[in-house]
Scaffold this motif. Sequence first.
Motif, PDB file in Angstrom:
ATOM      1  N   HIS A 131      -3.758 -87.780  28.189  1.00 13.66           N
ATOM      2  CA  HIS A 131      -2.924 -88.857  28.709  1.00 13.66           C
ATOM      3  C   HIS A 131      -1.748 -89.180  27.785  1.00 13.66           C
ATOM      4  O   HIS A 131      -0.636 -88.714  28.014  1.00 13.66           O
ATOM      5  CB  HIS A 131      -3.851 -90.074  28.948  1.00 13.66           C
ATOM      6  N   LEU A 132      -1.987 -89.926  26.698  1.00 16.67           N
ATOM      7  CA  LEU A 132      -0.885 -90.415  25.853  1.00 16.67           C
ATOM      8  C   LEU A 132      -1.199 -90.261  24.366  1.00 16.67           C
ATOM      9  O   LEU A 132      -2.376 -90.200  23.974  1.00 16.67           O
ATOM     10  CB  LEU A 132      -0.625 -91.907  26.150  1.00 16.67           C
ATOM     11  N   HIS A 133      -0.141 -90.268  23.574  1.00 16.36           N
ATOM     12  CA  HIS A 133      -0.309 -90.162  22.121  1.00 16.36           C
ATOM     13  C   HIS A 133       0.897 -90.862  21.470  1.00 16.36           C
ATOM     14  O   HIS A 133       1.776 -90.214  20.893  1.00 16.36           O
ATOM     15  CB  HIS A 133      -0.364 -88.684  21.728  1.00 16.36           C
ATOM     16  N   PRO A 134       0.946 -92.201  21.574  1.00 18.40           N
ATOM     17  CA  PRO A 134       2.159 -92.912  21.143  1.00 18.40           C
ATOM     18  C   PRO A 134       2.484 -92.796  19.659  1.00 18.40           C
ATOM     19  O   PRO A 134       3.655 -92.831  19.286  1.00 18.40           O
ATOM     20  CB  PRO A 134       1.877 -94.381  21.511  1.00 18.40           C
ATOM     21  N   THR A 135       1.475 -92.611  18.788  1.00 12.05           N
ATOM     22  CA  THR A 135       1.820 -92.560  17.359  1.00 12.05           C
ATOM     23  C   THR A 135       2.382 -91.194  16.967  1.00 12.05           C
ATOM     24  O   THR A 135       3.130 -91.085  16.008  1.00 12.05           O
ATOM     25  CB  THR A 135       0.634 -92.948  16.440  1.00 12.05           C
ATOM     26  N   GLN A 136       2.062 -90.156  17.747  1.00  9.97           N
ATOM     27  CA  GLN A 136       2.735 -88.871  17.529  1.00  9.97           C
ATOM     28  C   GLN A 136       4.209 -89.036  17.908  1.00  9.97           C
ATOM     29  O   GLN A 136       5.102 -88.517  17.231  1.00  9.97           O
ATOM     30  CB  GLN A 136       2.080 -87.753  18.348  1.00  9.97           C
ATOM     31  N   THR A 137       4.450 -89.791  18.968  1.00 10.81           N
ATOM     32  CA  THR A 137       5.841 -90.009  19.377  1.00 10.81           C
ATOM     33  C   THR A 137       6.615 -90.776  18.308  1.00 10.81           C
ATOM     34  O   THR A 137       7.769 -90.453  18.024  1.00 10.81           O
ATOM     35  CB  THR A 137       5.879 -90.743  20.733  1.00 10.81           C
ATOM     36  N   LEU A 138       5.992 -91.774  17.690  1.00 13.82           N
ATOM     37  CA  LEU A 138       6.684 -92.478  16.597  1.00 13.82           C
ATOM     38  C   LEU A 138       7.059 -91.483  15.501  1.00 13.82           C
ATOM     39  O   LEU A 138       8.166 -91.524  14.949  1.00 13.82           O
ATOM     40  CB  LEU A 138       5.795 -93.586  16.018  1.00 13.82           C
ATOM     41  N   THR A 139       6.137 -90.576  15.211  1.00  8.92           N
ATOM     42  CA  THR A 139       6.384 -89.524  14.219  1.00  8.92           C
ATOM     43  C   THR A 139       7.581 -88.661  14.641  1.00  8.92           C
ATOM     44  O   THR A 139       8.456 -88.336  13.835  1.00  8.92           O
ATOM     45  CB  THR A 139       5.114 -88.649  14.100  1.00  8.92           C
TER      46      THR A 139
END
Length: 359
Positions: A131-139
Amino acid sequence: MYSEYQHLIDLSDYPVEWWNGIADLAVDIRKNPEKYAHECDGKIMATLFYEPSTRTQMSFQTAMLRLGGRIIGFDNPATSSVSKGETLKDTTKIVSSYSDVLVIRHPVSGAAKAAALTAGCPVINAGDGGHLHPTQTLTDLVTLKVEKGRLDNLTIGLCGDLIYGRTVHSLCKAMSCFNNNKFVLISTPELKLPSYVKDIILANGCTFEEVSSLDEVIGTLDVLYMTRIQKERFASEEEYLSQKDTYILDTKKMTHAKYDLVVLHPLPRVDEITNEVDRDPRALYFKQAKNGVFARMALIMTIIKNQNPSEILKGRVYEGISCSNPHCITHSETYLPKSFRSNGDTLLECEYCDERKLI
Ligand code: NCD
């Protein structure tokens, strides 16, 4: 349904300014890490990793230690009470009563949101199924800010497993919030980006094209986000084998790319990028992984101070209707309210995994 705390389940839980500000803070931490060494003195972070992880787990742990805090948690549910049949609800309730922030990775979509329903501290989604991986996106945002100097006016190629790649879903949702980004979705017909993510790209005013050949488009890209074909998400070994090795980035392909292309990959890499490419200065995936510590430091120190209540479930339960995604958390944690958002007269969206259903 309300929670006493504000969590990070999806970046879209917050305005763009908030999470873009976290990425800016991470860029500053990267420059001056010692300035932040006591931000979390006396605080405890719990990590509940129900699924394998190297970078995400260790970068979260490093981030908290570098902020002066301490860590507890498990990375193998078989050695915790989960193996005795404890529900996600009970584990979350207990562990969050021991900690100031709780980081969860789970193989099932919607698990982080489900955990937030009962947590007694802020919850951070470290990846929920496909589904989602928001902290990878912050990275990823930190890496693009540092390496490209901007988050807008970019042609972004995403290649490989776009259907199950949670890093891809979160990145598309975030990058479509910036002006004039174009997405080039490179995949086989079987591994295309889910339509709900495509609709978000369009609703945010960006454009996308879907192609099947990396060679044909590589020369047009400013960013190339390679992904692993996620064996563990396929229904059968046969289906996985039919997709494996479709896209391999090698030095020959790199000769057709722009001189300032940025090659990213959330890692782990299997064989979708050859080892020779690592020597190319445009290959930035190892720097990207290092930026994960700064991104998570910025997030932890911000969210730990975030003690406002938040609305977690905004939709409602529809009599007799359940989510049609077999990988949704509502099927394994059956006590959860099966809550849907209504999108038009006939379309319902599961509040945990975003799966759509016609009624
Ligand atoms: C990714 C993940 O777990 O979704 N890895 C990561 O967090 N850095 C990508 C992957 O496992 O392929």
